[in-house]
Design a protein around this motif. Structure first.
Motif, short mmCIF file in Angstrom:
data_model
loop_
_atom_site.label_atom_id
_atom_site.label_comp_id
_atom_site.label_asym_id
_atom_site.label_seq_id
_atom_site.Cartn_x
_atom_site.Cartn_y
_atom_site.Cartn_z
N GLY A 1 -9.24 -3.69 54.31
CA GLY A 1 -8.02 -4.01 53.59
C GLY A 1 -6.75 -3.83 54.41
O GLY A 1 -6.56 -2.81 55.04
N HIS A 2 -5.89 -4.85 54.37
CA HIS A 2 -4.53 -4.66 54.87
C HIS A 2 -3.73 -3.84 53.86
O HIS A 2 -2.90 -3.00 54.23
N THR A 3 -3.99 -4.10 52.59
CA THR A 3 -3.37 -3.36 51.49
C THR A 3 -4.46 -3.00 50.50
O THR A 3 -5.33 -3.81 50.20
N ILE A 4 -4.41 -1.76 49.98
CA ILE A 4 -5.38 -1.29 49.01
C ILE A 4 -4.64 -0.93 47.73
O ILE A 4 -3.72 -0.11 47.74
N VAL A 5 -5.02 -1.60 46.64
CA VAL A 5 -4.39 -1.38 45.34
C VAL A 5 -5.30 -0.48 44.52
O VAL A 5 -6.45 -0.83 44.26
N VAL A 6 -4.79 0.69 44.13
CA VAL A 6 -5.55 1.67 43.36
C VAL A 6 -5.20 1.50 41.89
O VAL A 6 -4.03 1.67 41.49
N GLN B 1 -3.79 -12.12 54.37
CA GLN B 1 -4.15 -10.71 54.26
C GLN B 1 -5.33 -10.51 53.33
O GLN B 1 -5.58 -11.33 52.43
N ILE B 2 -6.05 -9.40 53.54
CA ILE B 2 -7.12 -8.99 52.64
C ILE B 2 -6.57 -7.87 51.77
O ILE B 2 -6.16 -6.82 52.28
N ILE B 3 -6.56 -8.09 50.47
CA ILE B 3 -6.08 -7.11 49.50
C ILE B 3 -7.29 -6.54 48.79
O ILE B 3 -8.05 -7.29 48.16
N CYS B 4 -7.51 -5.24 48.88
CA CYS B 4 -8.65 -4.61 48.23
C CYS B 4 -8.21 -3.96 46.92
O CYS B 4 -7.17 -3.30 46.86
N LEU B 5 -9.03 -4.15 45.88
CA LEU B 5 -8.82 -3.51 44.59
C LEU B 5 -9.86 -2.41 44.42
O LEU B 5 -11.06 -2.68 44.48
N VAL B 6 -9.40 -1.19 44.20
CA VAL B 6 -10.31 -0.06 43.97
C VAL B 6 -9.86 0.66 42.71
O VAL B 6 -8.73 0.50 42.25
N GLY B 7 -10.75 1.48 42.16
CA GLY B 7 -10.42 2.25 40.98
C GLY B 7 -11.69 2.72 40.29
O GLY B 7 -12.80 2.31 40.66
#
Length: 255
Positions: free
Chosen positions: A197-202, A29-35
């Motif tokens: 992203g499959h999952t996006i972590v805020v 999976q591709i996990i994206c980190l944003v913030g």
């Protein structure tokens, strides 16, 4: 190989950068980190990649790396980091030389990643002859050459213009669709996060904490600009970040 972050906290001097980050990064999976700016996204990526050690908590690698993996964790940076005196092929071969891989075996690996990144016709070109988008494709091909368990991507498209960014997102989607890989992808661009992203972590503003984890069920190869589901996720992410992004911007301006 999965990655587990177990209660990660980190300081730089008196500044608390990250607080109590726990996260699962599943294989494939591709996990994206944003913030907001300064929330610790890139710091967290460096901790995952072992460039720094967390002050508190653990980064755990669970399971086995894929067969033929040379570097379990491999970085892709926004500045390409290509050697200007080496050709495209030479820049890719460098990471294999570090592992003593040369000759026919190296050629097979290089030919494979050049084909996957649509670079076969540019193997003999020097970096100065390439556009920004092409240079980043070389950097991605070089990362793929070591068959990493996890690619750690630190704003890889941020230095590119909007049209080139769209093309590179298509390339990344095509690469993942043909042979799924695991990636942790740091970006300030919510459209990139929603596209890839499959999952996006805020993360919250500093000290960075996990504020929300947003999943997108639509397959990445089926996502398109303007798609209602993607737009809804984009708006959700911006709603979570808007006020903290404003506050972080004003804080940075005051420094």
């Amino acid at each position: 190989m999965d990655i587990r972050l177990d209660s990660i906290s980190h300081h730089y001097g008196d500044t608390e950068v990250l607080r109590d980050i726990s996260l699962e990064i599943p294989s494939g999976q591709i996990i994206c980190l944003v913030g907001p700016s300064g929330c610790g996204k890139s710091t967290l990526l460096r901790l995952i990649g072992g460039l720094e050690r967390p002050e508190k908590g653990r980064v755990l690698q669970l399971g086995s790396a894929p067969e033929g993996c040379l570097n379990p964790l491999t970085f892709v940076f926004q500045d390409f980091a290509l050697l200007p005196w080496r050709t495209v092929k030479g820049n890719i071969s460098l990471v294999l030389e570090d592992h003593g891989i040369r000759g026919a075996k190296a050629k097979a690996i290089i030919d494979d990643v050049l084909a996957r990144a649509k670079l076969s016709d540019f193997a003999g070109a020097l970096p100065k002859q390439l556009s920004g988008g092409m240079k980043q494709r070389v950097a991605i091909a070089r990362a793929l050459a070591v068959n990493p368990a996890v690619m750690l991507m630190d704003e890889p498209l941020s230095a590119l213009d909007s049209q080139t960014r769209e093309l590179l997102m298509d390339d990344l989607v095509n690469l993942w669709s043909r042979r799924p890989f695991t990636a942790v992808y740091v970006t300030h661009n919510l459209s990139e996060a929603v596209r890839l992203g499959h999952t996006i972590v805020v993360l919250s503003r500093r000290p960075g904490q996990i504020r929300e984890i947003v999943t997108i069920d639509t397959p990445i190869q089926d996502r398109r600009p303007g798609d209602p589901v993607c737009q809804m996720k984009h708006d959700l992410l911006w709603g979570l970040m808007r006020e903290e992004a404003r506050a972080a911007d004003e804080e940075l301006l005051d420094v």
